[in-house]
Design a protein around this motif. Sequence first.
Motif, PDB file in Angstrom:
ATOM      1  N   GLU A 104       0.836  -1.208   0.000  1.00 17.41           N
ATOM      2  CA  GLU A 104       0.000   0.000   0.000  1.00 17.41           C
ATOM      3  C   GLU A 104       0.869   1.257   0.000  1.00 17.41           C
ATOM      4  O   GLU A 104       0.537   2.250  -0.660  1.00 17.41           O
ATOM      5  CB  GLU A 104      -0.936  -0.008   1.211  1.00 17.41           C
ATOM      6  N   LEU A 105       1.984   1.207   0.712  1.00 17.71           N
ATOM      7  CA  LEU A 105       2.902   2.354   0.702  1.00 17.71           C
ATOM      8  C   LEU A 105       3.494   2.585  -0.683  1.00 17.71           C
ATOM      9  O   LEU A 105       3.667   3.734  -1.105  1.00 17.71           O
ATOM     10  CB  LEU A 105       4.008   2.165   1.734  1.00 17.71           C
ATOM     11  N   ARG A 106       3.812   1.529  -1.407  1.00 17.18           N
ATOM     12  CA  ARG A 106       4.338   1.683  -2.776  1.00 17.18           C
ATOM     13  C   ARG A 106       3.289   2.331  -3.678  1.00 17.18           C
ATOM     14  O   ARG A 106       3.591   3.221  -4.466  1.00 17.18           O
ATOM     15  CB  ARG A 106       4.755   0.318  -3.331  1.00 17.18           C
ATOM     16  N   ALA A 157       1.276   7.192  -6.441  1.00 17.28           N
ATOM     17  CA  ALA A 157       0.192   8.167  -6.637  1.00 17.28           C
ATOM     18  C   ALA A 157       0.657   9.578  -6.288  1.00 17.28           C
ATOM     19  O   ALA A 157       0.339  10.546  -6.994  1.00 17.28           O
ATOM     20  CB  ALA A 157      -1.015   7.783  -5.794  1.00 17.28           C
ATOM     21  N   LEU A 158       1.417   9.716  -5.211  1.00 12.21           N
ATOM     22  CA  LEU A 158       1.942  11.037  -4.844  1.00 12.21           C
ATOM     23  C   LEU A 158       2.946  11.549  -5.875  1.00 12.21           C
ATOM     24  O   LEU A 158       2.958  12.741  -6.199  1.00 12.21           O
ATOM     25  CB  LEU A 158       2.577  10.983  -3.452  1.00 12.21           C
ATOM     26  N   ALA A 159       3.790  10.664  -6.372  1.00 11.77           N
ATOM     27  CA  ALA A 159       4.754  11.067  -7.404  1.00 11.77           C
ATOM     28  C   ALA A 159       4.025  11.524  -8.656  1.00 11.77           C
ATOM     29  O   ALA A 159       4.426  12.513  -9.292  1.00 11.77           O
ATOM     30  CB  ALA A 159       5.698   9.902  -7.718  1.00 11.77           C
ATOM     31  N   ASP A 212      -4.612  -0.130  -8.714  1.00  8.29           N
ATOM     32  CA  ASP A 212      -4.032  -0.200  -7.363  1.00  8.29           C
ATOM     33  C   ASP A 212      -4.415   1.029  -6.540  1.00  8.29           C
ATOM     34  O   ASP A 212      -4.742   0.911  -5.354  1.00  8.29           O
ATOM     35  CB  ASP A 212      -2.507  -0.307  -7.443  1.00  8.29           C
ATOM     36  N   ALA A 213      -4.394   2.206  -7.154  1.00 10.39           N
ATOM     37  CA  ALA A 213      -4.743   3.438  -6.430  1.00 10.39           C
ATOM     38  C   ALA A 213      -6.219   3.423  -6.039  1.00 10.39           C
ATOM     39  O   ALA A 213      -6.566   3.824  -4.919  1.00 10.39           O
ATOM     40  CB  ALA A 213      -4.418   4.658  -7.293  1.00 10.39           C
ATOM     41  N   LEU A 214      -7.078   2.957  -6.940  1.00 10.65           N
ATOM     42  CA  LEU A 214      -8.505   2.873  -6.613  1.00 10.65           C
ATOM     43  C   LEU A 214      -8.764   1.866  -5.497  1.00 10.65           C
ATOM     44  O   LEU A 214      -9.593   2.095  -4.610  1.00 10.65           O
ATOM     45  CB  LEU A 214      -9.317   2.522  -7.862  1.00 10.65           C
ATOM     46  N   ARG A 215      -8.048   0.737  -5.531  1.00 10.92           N
ATOM     47  CA  ARG A 215      -8.182  -0.269  -4.477  1.00 10.92           C
ATOM     48  C   ARG A 215      -7.717   0.300  -3.128  1.00 10.92           C
ATOM     49  O   ARG A 215      -8.359   0.090  -2.094  1.00 10.92           O
ATOM     50  CB  ARG A 215      -7.355  -1.509  -4.844  1.00 10.92           C
ATOM     51  N   LEU A 216      -6.606   1.058  -3.134  1.00 12.74           N
ATOM     52  CA  LEU A 216      -6.107   1.678  -1.907  1.00 12.74           C
ATOM     53  C   LEU A 216      -7.104   2.716  -1.381  1.00 12.74           C
ATOM     54  O   LEU A 216      -7.368   2.776  -0.180  1.00 12.74           O
ATOM     55  CB  LEU A 216      -4.741   2.330  -2.153  1.00 12.74           C
ATOM     56  N   ALA A 217      -7.682   3.504  -2.284  1.00 14.27           N
ATOM     57  CA  ALA A 217      -8.671   4.507  -1.861  1.00 14.27           C
ATOM     58  C   ALA A 217      -9.891   3.821  -1.246  1.00 14.27           C
ATOM     59  O   ALA A 217     -10.422   4.282  -0.224  1.00 14.27           O
ATOM     60  CB  ALA A 217      -9.086   5.362  -3.056  1.00 14.27           C
ATOM     61  N   ALA A 218     -10.328   2.719  -1.829  1.00 15.12           N
ATOM     62  CA  ALA A 218     -11.461   1.983  -1.267  1.00 15.12           C
ATOM     63  C   ALA A 218     -11.115   1.416   0.107  1.00 15.12           C
ATOM     64  O   ALA A 218     -11.942   1.444   1.031  1.00 15.12           O
ATOM     65  CB  ALA A 218     -11.886   0.857  -2.210  1.00 15.12           C
ATOM     66  N   VAL A 228     -11.900   4.256   7.305  1.00 17.27           N
ATOM     67  CA  VAL A 228     -12.508   5.445   7.909  1.00 17.27           C
ATOM     68  C   VAL A 228     -13.923   5.131   8.382  1.00 17.27           C
ATOM     69  O   VAL A 228     -14.330   5.535   9.478  1.00 17.27           O
ATOM     70  CB  VAL A 228     -12.488   6.621   6.907  1.00 17.27           C
ATOM     71  N   ARG A 229     -14.696   4.403   7.564  1.00 18.48           N
ATOM     72  CA  ARG A 229     -16.049   4.020   7.968  1.00 18.48           C
ATOM     73  C   ARG A 229     -16.014   3.131   9.203  1.00 18.48           C
ATOM     74  O   ARG A 229     -16.809   3.287  10.132  1.00 18.48           O
ATOM     75  CB  ARG A 229     -16.775   3.314   6.832  1.00 18.48           C
ATOM     76  N   GLU A 230     -15.076   2.198   9.231  1.00 19.77           N
ATOM     77  CA  GLU A 230     -14.957   1.303  10.382  1.00 19.77           C
ATOM     78  C   GLU A 230     -14.565   2.085  11.633  1.00 19.77           C
ATOM     79  O   GLU A 230     -15.074   1.825  12.722  1.00 19.77           O
ATOM     80  CB  GLU A 230     -13.923   0.203  10.097  1.00 19.77           C
ATOM     81  N   ALA A 231     -13.687   3.060  11.501  1.00 23.42           N
ATOM     82  CA  ALA A 231     -13.311   3.892  12.642  1.00 23.42           C
ATOM     83  C   ALA A 231     -14.523   4.680  13.143  1.00 23.42           C
ATOM     84  O   ALA A 231     -14.713   4.834  14.355  1.00 23.42           O
ATOM     85  CB  ALA A 231     -12.185   4.839  12.256  1.00 23.42           C
TER      86      ALA A 231
END
Length: 190
Positions: free
Chosen positions: A7-9, A14-16, A31-37, A43-46
Motif C-alpha cells: 500500500e505504501l508503494r 500516486a503522490l509522485a 491499485d490506487a482505486l483499491r487503496l482509496a477503497a 474510515v467508515r470502520e473507525a
Amino acid sequence: MAFSADELRVLRRALANALHPAPLPDEDVRDALRLAASVDEAVREAGRLRAFLLDDLARYREALPGSLTGYLDLLEDALADGYDPAADDLAALRALRGNPAAARLLARCQALAERSVRARLARVSQATASTPSVSRARLLALPGGRAAEEPRPKPPTPTPTERPVPKPSEVFPPRRRPVPPPPPEERVAG
C-alpha cells in the motif's frame, strides 16, 4: 491507520504522479482505486467503532455508580480518541468526585470542555467578524412605479356597532354569600 508495504508503494506512486503528472498504466490506476477503497472502509470502520464506544459510554454512565470503573476506563479511551466531554459526563463526574480517579478525570474533562467552548466561541466571533454588517436602515418609498400611476384605494372605515356597553354587574356577577352552618342544636343527630 497503518499501511502495508504494498500500500505504501501504491501511495508513493500516486503522490509522485500528483507532483509530476504523467499518464499512468492501468495497473497503477487499479491499485490506487483499491487503496482509496481500503482507506474509505477503514474510515467508515473507525466511525462505527467510535459510535459504538460512545454508545457504550452512555450505557455505563446511565448505570452509575455501579459501573464506576468501567465508565472511567471508557471515558479515558474516548478522551484519548478526541472526544469532547458532554454535560452529562461532567455531571456524572461531579457526582462521583469522592473517588480520586473520578476527581482527576473531572479536572481533565473540565479543562477540555472549557477549551472546546472557547474554540467554538472563537469560531463564532471570527464568523461574525468576517461577515459584513447589514444596516437595518428604514426603507422609504420612492416616487414613481405603479403607485404613482394608480390612485390608492382608501382603507375602509369601520362602521360603529350599536351594542350597549355591559354593566359591571353583567361582567362581574355578584358573589353569593355562603350559607352559614346550622346551629349546634340542629347538628346533633338523634
